[in-house]
Structures are given as structure tokens and as C-alpha cells.
Motif scaffolding. Structure first.
Motif, PDB file in Angstrom:
ATOM      1  N   THR A 138      28.573  -3.735 -19.968  1.00  0.00           N
ATOM      2  CA  THR A 138      27.030  -3.418 -19.384  1.00  0.00           C
ATOM      3  C   THR A 138      26.234  -2.892 -20.116  1.00  0.00           C
ATOM      4  O   THR A 138      25.039  -3.184 -20.232  1.00  0.00           O
ATOM      5  N   LEU A 139      26.686  -2.110 -21.099  1.00  0.00           N
ATOM      6  CA  LEU A 139      25.573  -1.642 -22.216  1.00  0.00           C
ATOM      7  C   LEU A 139      25.162  -2.767 -22.989  1.00  0.00           C
ATOM      8  O   LEU A 139      24.117  -2.712 -23.762  1.00  0.00           O
ATOM      9  N   VAL A 140      25.990  -3.605 -23.527  1.00  0.00           N
ATOM     10  CA  VAL A 140      25.789  -4.605 -24.409  1.00  0.00           C
ATOM     11  C   VAL A 140      24.514  -5.722 -23.679  1.00  0.00           C
ATOM     12  O   VAL A 140      23.711  -5.984 -24.221  1.00  0.00           O
ATOM     13  N   ALA A 141      24.856  -5.688 -22.225  1.00  0.00           N
ATOM     14  CA  ALA A 141      24.039  -6.466 -21.257  1.00  0.00           C
ATOM     15  C   ALA A 141      22.487  -5.988 -21.356  1.00  0.00           C
ATOM     16  O   ALA A 141      21.495  -6.578 -21.279  1.00  0.00           O
ATOM     17  N   LEU A 142      22.620  -4.662 -21.358  1.00  0.00           N
ATOM     18  CA  LEU A 142      21.147  -3.977 -21.121  1.00  0.00           C
ATOM     19  C   LEU A 142      20.663  -3.825 -22.626  1.00  0.00           C
ATOM     20  O   LEU A 142      19.322  -3.946 -22.735  1.00  0.00           O
ATOM     21  N   LEU A 143      21.407  -4.075 -23.967  1.00  0.00           N
ATOM     22  CA  LEU A 143      20.815  -4.234 -24.983  1.00  0.00           C
ATOM     23  C   LEU A 143      20.190  -5.394 -25.320  1.00  0.00           C
ATOM     24  O   LEU A 143      19.069  -5.730 -25.803  1.00  0.00           O
ATOM     25  N   ALA A 144      20.800  -6.391 -24.578  1.00  0.00           N
ATOM     26  CA  ALA A 144      20.307  -7.927 -24.690  1.00  0.00           C
ATOM     27  C   ALA A 144      19.038  -7.825 -23.903  1.00  0.00           C
ATOM     28  O   ALA A 144      18.050  -8.273 -24.248  1.00  0.00           O
ATOM     29  N   ALA A 145      18.958  -7.082 -22.800  1.00  0.00           N
ATOM     30  CA  ALA A 145      17.543  -7.086 -21.988  1.00  0.00           C
ATOM     31  C   ALA A 145      16.518  -6.591 -22.542  1.00  0.00           C
ATOM     32  O   ALA A 145      15.303  -6.946 -22.580  1.00  0.00           O
ATOM     33  N   ALA A 146      16.901  -5.376 -23.527  1.00  0.00           N
ATOM     34  CA  ALA A 146      15.681  -4.538 -24.315  1.00  0.00           C
ATOM     35  C   ALA A 146      15.565  -5.470 -25.293  1.00  0.00           C
ATOM     36  O   ALA A 146      13.999  -5.702 -25.530  1.00  0.00           O
ATOM     37  N   LEU A 147      16.303  -5.870 -26.059  1.00  0.00           N
ATOM     38  CA  LEU A 147      15.641  -7.068 -27.253  1.00  0.00           C
ATOM     39  C   LEU A 147      14.936  -8.124 -26.822  1.00  0.00           C
ATOM     40  O   LEU A 147      14.094  -8.577 -27.231  1.00  0.00           O
ATOM     41  N   SER A 148      15.398  -8.874 -25.460  1.00  0.00           N
ATOM     42  CA  SER A 148      14.779  -9.862 -24.953  1.00  0.00           C
ATOM     43  C   SER A 148      13.233  -9.188 -24.515  1.00  0.00           C
ATOM     44  O   SER A 148      12.349 -10.375 -24.347  1.00  0.00           O
ATOM     45  N   GLY A 149      13.069  -8.037 -24.257  1.00  0.00           N
ATOM     46  CA  GLY A 149      11.779  -7.652 -23.912  1.00  0.00           C
ATOM     47  C   GLY A 149      11.042  -7.720 -25.226  1.00  0.00           C
ATOM     48  O   GLY A 149       9.830  -7.753 -25.174  1.00  0.00           O
ATOM     49  N   MET A 150      11.683  -7.336 -26.368  1.00  0.00           N
ATOM     50  CA  MET A 150      10.657  -7.473 -27.660  1.00  0.00           C
ATOM     51  C   MET A 150      10.403  -8.728 -27.964  1.00  0.00           C
ATOM     52  O   MET A 150       9.301  -9.023 -28.534  1.00  0.00           O
ATOM     53  N   VAL A 151      11.465  -9.809 -27.595  1.00  0.00           N
ATOM     54  CA  VAL A 151      11.161 -11.214 -27.790  1.00  0.00           C
ATOM     55  C   VAL A 151      10.017 -11.536 -26.915  1.00  0.00           C
ATOM     56  O   VAL A 151       8.941 -12.349 -27.470  1.00  0.00           O
ATOM     57  N   THR A 152       9.834 -11.088 -25.735  1.00  0.00           N
ATOM     58  CA  THR A 152       8.735 -11.461 -24.786  1.00  0.00           C
ATOM     59  C   THR A 152       7.408 -10.876 -25.319  1.00  0.00           C
ATOM     60  O   THR A 152       6.336 -11.769 -25.298  1.00  0.00           O
ATOM     61  N   ILE A 153       7.445  -9.751 -25.728  1.00  0.00           N
ATOM     62  CA  ILE A 153       6.222  -9.087 -26.470  1.00  0.00           C
ATOM     63  C   ILE A 153       5.774  -9.803 -27.526  1.00  0.00           C
ATOM     64  O   ILE A 153       4.618 -10.352 -27.764  1.00  0.00           O
ATOM     65  N   SER A 154       6.609 -10.568 -28.295  1.00  0.00           N
ATOM     66  CA  SER A 154       6.217 -11.261 -29.717  1.00  0.00           C
ATOM     67  C   SER A 154       5.701 -12.577 -29.021  1.00  0.00           C
ATOM     68  O   SER A 154       4.897 -13.250 -29.809  1.00  0.00           O
ATOM     69  N   ILE A 155       6.252 -13.157 -27.980  1.00  0.00           N
ATOM     70  CA  ILE A 155       5.828 -14.484 -27.504  1.00  0.00           C
ATOM     71  C   ILE A 155       4.320 -14.219 -27.083  1.00  0.00           C
ATOM     72  O   ILE A 155       3.371 -15.169 -27.397  1.00  0.00           O
TER      73      ILE A 155
END
Length: 285
Positions: A138-155
Motif C-alpha cells: 500500500t505504501l508503494v501504491a501511495l508512492l506511485a500516486a505521489a509521483l503521478s501527481g508530479m507527472v500531472t504537474i509537469s503535463i
């Protein structure tokens, strides 16, 4: 957006089937490889000019972050109940709000911060860190979500100057070499029955990404956000029908809290953006 959510949901099912033999890192590589092949027709539409950008360094950086997010997300899809993994991915808007303040200097007031806090309460309900069956996945899933947030900001940053098809094509092409090193550490050639799932995952992923960018071009994100949560229904039903996975009440309650908070954040962002445009117009007058 409904098509995008459905395609991403089906991709999660394809990943689970492929994981019967392949490591998540290798699945991620083949998803990128076949996804890039399915994106190549964009070259025929736009020509090589679509690949020209002055921000190639930024693309490489955002794609590197995106690959780590993908690796974590695929790991979570393989090691968690599918509905729980997808529900945790919906915490991305909370991380986007935080990232927008840090990276873009956006002003976020009390109501959106309150929604962020409530959303993370929903995450805690899903994860239940004190439960006996707590999984580090579950912590790995949350890390994925956090990094996905960074990708969204970059988009958001790239969309100021680059068209959607350029972002899609350059991203999918860069993902291939960036995902290869992790795959080589666990490499095993797939058996014949696994190849269709790997190819399908690439096709579904690129199709979902394409529909998502087109939807955002056609309508406001706040209006489309409710349809994006169709993915959870698709995954939840198919996980039950195909793998016998049930959805516990904590996932349902937590997902409802997270989705509600995310929808509120999307609505507030739309209101703030509209108010800013109105204010700008009045200033020009």
C-alpha cells in the motif's frame, strides 16, 4: 473520459493476467514498448515535426519520474487487491494540489487544504496501517500516486506550449529506454500465452492515454472528473468476476472519501481558474 477510464481499467486486468509469469517491472517495459508502437500512427498524422521540442531535457526528467511511478503502480496492481490499488491511485489529486503550491506557486486556500486533509483520511481508512493484514504494498501504491501527481504537474507545465499529441508521442517513446534497465534486472522471456496480455496492456494503455488527453481538450477537467472514477467500477467488477476478489467495506468507505475530496478539489480548481479569467478580462477592459 468514460472510454479512457474503461481502457485503463481493462489494462489493470491485463497486467494481472501477465503477472502470472512476468515480474511487474518487465510488464511495465512491454507496456511501454507496445504502447509506443501503437502511438506511432501519430507520426503519420503530424509528420516528424511533432517530435521537435525545445524542452527535451524536461521531457526526459518527467518521463523518468513517470517510469518510477509506473513501476510502483504495476507492483501495487500485482501485490494488492485490484480495487484497493486503484482506489489508492485516486489520491493523486491531493498530491497534485501540494505540488502545484510548491512547483507552480499556486495559491491554495483553506477549503482546498481541508479537502486534501479529508482525502488523506480516506487513504488511511483504505490502508489501515494498524490492521493485522496491513501490506507494505500500500505504501508503494501511495508512492506511485505521489509521483503521478508530479507527472500531472509537469503535463500542466508542458501543455502551455506543446500540443497533446507531442506530449503523448514523446512520452511513450522515451518510456521505452527508461523502463528497460529495471526490466533487465528480472528478465525472463514470456511464454506464448503471456504475449497477448502484454500486447493488450500496451494497446489499452496508449488508448486510455489518448482518450484522456482528448477529453481534457474537449471539456473542463472538473466536469470530466466524475467519469474518470468509472475505472474503479470496471476493475472492481472484473476482479470479482475473474479472480474472485471481494471489496472490503474499508476500501469502499475510504474510496468514497478520497473520490469526494478529489471531486471537490477539481471543482474548486475550476472555480478559481474561471475567476482568474474573469478578473483578467476586467483588467484588460
Amino acid at each position: 473520459m468514460a472510454a479512457s477510464a474503461t481502457l485503463f481499467g481493462l489494462m489493470a486486468i491485463g497486467i494481472r493476467y501477465a503477472s502470472k509469469q512476468q515480474h511487474p517491472f518487465e510488464i511495465a517495459f512491454f507496456r511501454c514498448l507496445f504502447g509506443a508502437l501503437f502511438a506511432l500512427p501519430l507520426l503519420r498524422v503530424h509528420g516528424l515535426e511533432i517530435l521537435r521540442t525545445r524542452r527535451i531535457g524536461f521531457y526526459i526528467a518527467r518521463c523518468a519520474i513517470g517510469i518510477v511511478s509506473m513501476l510502483c503502480g504495476f507492483w501495487a496492481l500485482v501485490h494488492l487487491p485490484l480495487a484497493q490499488a486503484v482506489a489508492l491511485s485516486y489520491s493523486t489529486p491531493m498530491f497534485v494540489t501540494i505540488g502545484a503550491v510548491i512547483a507552480l506557486g499556486e495559491v491554495v486556500r483553506m477549503r482546498r487544504w481541508s479537502a486534501v486533509v479529508i482525502g488523506f483520511i480516506g487513504v488511511i481508512v483504505i490502508v489501515r496501517p494498524t490492521a493485522a493484514d496491513f501490506s507494505s504494498a500500500t505504501l508503494v501504491a501511495l508512492l506511485a500516486a505521489a509521483l503521478s501527481g508530479m507527472v500531472t504537474i509537469s503535463i500542466k507545465y508542458l501543455a502551455r506550449t506543446d500540443p497533446p499529441d507531442r506530449i503523448i508521442l514523446l512520452t511513450t517513446l522515451l518510456w521505452v529506454p527508461l523502463s528497460l534497465p529495471a526490466a533487465l534486472t528480472v528478465w525472463q522471456w514470456p511464454d506464448a500465452e503471456i504475449w497477448p496480455w502484454l500486447i493488450l496492456s500496451g494497446a489499452l494503455g496508449t488508448g486510455g492515454h489518448y482518450c484522456w488527453t482528448r477529453a481534457l481538450k474537449m471539456a473542463e477537467a472538473s466536469a470530466l472528473a466524475p467519469l474518470s472514477y468509472l475505472q474503479l467500477l470496471v476493475v472492481g467488477f472484473l476482479a470479482w468476476a475473474l479472480f474472485g476478489e471481494s471489496v472490503d467495506r474499508y476500501t469502499v468507505i475510504g474510496a468514497a472519501i478520497v473520490i469526494s475530496a478529489s471531486l471537490y478539489i477539481a471543482r474548486r480548481e475550476a472555480q478559481v481558474a474561471k475567476a482568474a479569467l474573469v478578473g483578467k478580462g476586467e483588467t484588460q477592459l
